[in-house]
Design an enzyme around this catalytic site. Structure first.
Site, mmCIF file in Angstrom:
data_model
loop_
_atom_site.group_PDB
_atom_site.id
_atom_site.type_symbol
_atom_site.label_atom_id
_atom_site.label_comp_id
_atom_site.label_asym_id
_atom_site.label_seq_id
_atom_site.Cartn_x
_atom_site.Cartn_y
_atom_site.Cartn_z
ATOM 1 N N CYS A 1 -6.904 -34.639 40.616
ATOM 2 C CA CYS A 1 -7.881 -35.138 41.577
ATOM 3 C C CYS A 1 -7.205 -35.497 42.894
ATOM 4 O O CYS A 1 -6.113 -36.049 42.920
ATOM 5 C CB CYS A 1 -8.589 -36.369 41.016
ATOM 6 S SG CYS A 1 -9.696 -35.987 39.665
ATOM 7 N N GLY A 2 -7.859 -35.164 43.989
ATOM 8 C CA GLY A 2 -7.348 -35.539 45.286
ATOM 9 C C GLY A 2 -6.460 -34.500 45.931
ATOM 10 O O GLY A 2 -6.018 -34.683 47.062
#
Length: 270
Positions: free
Chosen positions: A120-121
């Protein structure tokens, strides 16, 4: 006193307002608790590698799927941690995954709760390349579903979404064959956890992680495409929209990606 294993739903009293009418009654909401995943291998003590908020249930599958999707190896064992320093309420919220060999990379220990996977990210070329380096050794070479079947897959999964029926708060992930036969469905408060659970169920059952189609009840975010590519599935079918980065990763990973999937419509992005 031994702790009680948390259930997937929590019962409580609510006050429902409909216009001027007020009704007090019992309701159920989805349970959300942290799960700490520890990893151990020969010559190394167990170490914390991830903590996620999840719906209790199928915890071993979640941990096995997460380890697989992070490219750390196929688990040889999964168990609740029995460390004496754990508080009673932590007893069923800490899981240790054991590997038979040293993992190809040693994940850093994480102290914060996360709402997603370690992918994520990410946002750039280096991160996409890193995910592709962890993709399945053998890409999917079997048949894929027809567009007509793709449109029907969320509906075929829907009767198995029991937690959603009870609470309205659960995401679902399901594995299907190219002809629409259902292999497994799992639900969780987190869409990423649902995918980890459904893939983990295959791994712990001695089955291949890959299947023709992975169906998810929400959008096709990057972290879900990452898990699909890592498991070697042929197609990802989402009820919601993809992101630009998820389309990019699906194309690079050879994954057929569908979004906006309903009975009357689906959109293929790769």
């Amino acid at each position: 006193m031994r702790a009680r294993r948390p259930g997937p739903t929590t019962r409580l009293r609510v006050e429902e307002h409909r216009g001027d009418d007020v009704r007090r009654h019992e309701d159920r909401v989805l349970t959300e608790e942290p799960l700490e995943i520890r990893l151990a291998w020969p010559g190394a003590p167990a170490r914390r590698v991830w903590t996620t908020l999840r719906t209790p249930g199928h915890d071993f599958e979640l941990a096995a799927g997460w380890v697989h999707h992070e490219g750390l190896g196929r688990p040889s064992g999964v168990a609740y941690c029995t460390d004496v320093e754990l508080r009673a309420e932590q007893e069923f919220n800490v899981v240790t995954v054991t590997l038979d060999a040293v993992p190809p990379r040693v994940p850093r220990q994480l102290d914060a709760l996360s709402a997603g996977s370690a992918a994520c990210g990410v946002c750039g070329s280096d991160e996409v390349d890193e995910v592709l380096a962890r993709r399945a050794a053998v890409p999917w070479s079997g048949p894929l579903p027809s567009p007509d079947l793709v449109r029907r897959l969320p509906g075929l999964m829907r009767p198995r979404q029991e937690l959603f029926d009870r609470t309205g708060g659960a995401h679902a992930a399901g594995l299907f064959t190219a002809d629409g036969s259902l292999l497994a469905v799992r639900e969780d408060v987190g869409r990423h956890n649902a995918v980890d659970k459904v893939i983990g169920s295959r791994l712990l059952g001695g089955e291949p992680a890959a299947a023709a189609v992975l169906v998810v009840s929400g959008r096709a975010g990057f972290e879900l495409v990452q898990k699909a590519v890592a498991s070697g599935v042929g197609a990802l079918v989402a009820v919601g929209a993809p992101t630009g980065l998820s389309v990019r990763l699906a194309g690079a990973g050879g994954l057929a990606l569908y979004g906006w999937t309903k009975d009357e419509r689906t959109v293929r992005y790769t």
